[in-house]
Every structure is written in structure tokens, then in C-alpha cells.
Design a protein around this motif. Structure first.
Motif, PDB file in Angstrom:
ATOM      1  N   PHE A   1      40.580 -23.777  31.255  1.00  0.00           N
ATOM      2  CA  PHE A   1      41.353 -24.749  32.011  1.00  0.00           C
ATOM      3  C   PHE A   1      40.726 -26.127  31.863  1.00  0.00           C
ATOM      4  O   PHE A   1      39.520 -26.267  31.838  1.00  0.00           O
ATOM      5  N   LEU A   8      43.232 -28.821  40.510  1.00  0.00           N
ATOM      6  CA  LEU A   8      43.568 -27.755  39.581  1.00  0.00           C
ATOM      7  C   LEU A   8      44.324 -26.682  40.364  1.00  0.00           C
ATOM      8  O   LEU A   8      43.847 -26.215  41.396  1.00  0.00           O
ATOM      9  N   ARG A  10      45.754 -23.153  39.484  1.00  0.00           N
ATOM     10  CA  ARG A  10      45.930 -22.070  38.511  1.00  0.00           C
ATOM     11  C   ARG A  10      47.187 -21.252  38.823  1.00  0.00           C
ATOM     12  O   ARG A  10      47.844 -20.743  37.937  1.00  0.00           O
ATOM     13  N   SER A  11      47.481 -21.126  40.114  1.00  0.00           N
ATOM     14  CA  SER A  11      48.680 -20.419  40.573  1.00  0.00           C
ATOM     15  C   SER A  11      49.398 -21.324  41.569  1.00  0.00           C
ATOM     16  O   SER A  11      49.282 -21.141  42.779  1.00  0.00           O
ATOM     17  N   PHE A 129      34.553 -23.669  36.018  1.00  0.00           N
ATOM     18  CA  PHE A 129      35.787 -23.029  36.450  1.00  0.00           C
ATOM     19  C   PHE A 129      36.455 -23.769  37.611  1.00  0.00           C
ATOM     20  O   PHE A 129      37.431 -23.303  38.173  1.00  0.00           O
TER      21      PHE A 129
END
Length: 181
Positions: A1, A8, A10-11, A129
């Protein structure tokens, strides 16, 4: 990512987001100034000087142009309220600093000693991350400047790879909840 940008997701459908270093850097200015505040020039903003002897490093009164310091330690910028000179915020970044801490000395011209509230973000606390190992905006102990000449003085050490805000505001705009997000 890719961790560039402010957040951010991600979902995105879950409503859960992760704050990036971009959010933290922006927060240090936007949460501690008001619309219409002045950006102060001269000795109130500039690059942190690079000096091998930490005891000789000074923040206030030393300004360099970026072209003069490609290996700069960091920078600082001061904002003040046009309607109330007792309200100000200083944003300090040491994101390019080496492993040594930097000590800045400040002098505040004011009729009474202000309480300086301090917030810090350790950019190194963000992993690859997008997870922070410590809160992205942490409040540190307040500083109580001491009389010196026609003002009040204090010193503070700044760790490398960090953002700091030193402000007479008691909490971030939007309250403590804004800083915790």
C-alpha cells in the motif's frame, strides 16, 4: 500500500481509516492555528542551524535559506493571532535530523509568562503498514517560561524525525477528540 497522503482506507466500506505521516504533519499546523492567523517572518521562522556542538545550537534568532542548508536539521515556523498577541503557535520539524537531539532556546515578549503547551508526533512510530506504535499526536508536559530581560525564556530539546507544536492554545482546535483521531 502507498502511505502517501493523509489517510489510508484498506477497506473503505468498513469506515476504518489509518492516519499517515501526512495527516500528522498537517495536523501540527491546522489544529493549532485559526483562519486569519499571521505567519511570522524574520527570526520567528526559518531553518534550524546545523552545528556539531549541541550546546551551541539555537533556534531563536537564526534563520537560513534552504539553498544554504541542503543538509538541514529541520525547520520552524511561527503563527500568531492578529487580534490577540498572547496567542501563538510554533511548529518545529526535525524530520531530516540526524540521531542527535536538537535544543532550541525561545524568548517570548509578553507582559506575563504564557503557558506553552507542547504536542509531538514521532514520524518513526509509523510502520510500513500504516500502523502507529504510539499516538500520532501526543501532548507532552507544558512549559512555564522564566523571566529573562524584557520577556520570558525557555529551552526545549527536539528529537530527530519528529514534528512538534508549541502553542499558547490549551488544546487542539476541535478539542481533544480531534487530536485522538
Amino acid at each position: 500500500f502507498d502511505l502517501h497522503g493523509m489517510m489510508l482506507a484498506r477497506s473503505p466500506w468498513s469506515g476504518q481509516v489509518q492516519l499517515t505521516a501526512g495527516w500528522a504533519v498537517t495536523a501540527h499546523t491546522t489544529l493549532f492555528t485559526h483562519v486569519g492567523w499571521n505567519l511570522l517572518a524574520g527570526n520567528a521562522s526559518g531553518l534550524l542551524p546545523r552545528d556539531a556542538d549541541p550546546s551551541r545550537r539555537r533556534l531563536a534568532g537564526t534563520v537560513s535559506r534552504a539553498s544554504d542548508r541542503p543538509d538541514r536539521t529541520g525547520s520552524f515556523v511561527t503563527y500568531s493571532s492578529p487580534s490577540d498577541p498572547k496567542l501563538f503557535s510554533v511548529v518545529v520539524e526535525t524530520t531530516n535530523a540526524s540521531s542527535a537531539a536538537y535544543t532550541g532556546r525561545f524568548k517570548v515578549s509578553a507582559p506575563t509568562a504564557p503557558v506553552i503547551n507542547v504536542w509531538r508526533t514521532n514520524i518513526d512510530a509509523l510502520d510500513q503498514f500504516g500502523v502507529w506504535s504510539e499516538p500520532p499526536l501526543s501532548q507532552l508536559d507544558s512549559i512555564h517560561p522564566q523571566p529573562c530581560g524584557r520577556g520570558f525564556c525557555f529551552s526545549m530539546s527536539f528529537d530527530p524525525h519528529c514534528m512538534y507544536t508549541l502553542s499558547t492554545l490549551k488544546e487542539p482546535l476541535g478539542g481533544a477528540a480531534a487530536a485522538a483521531r
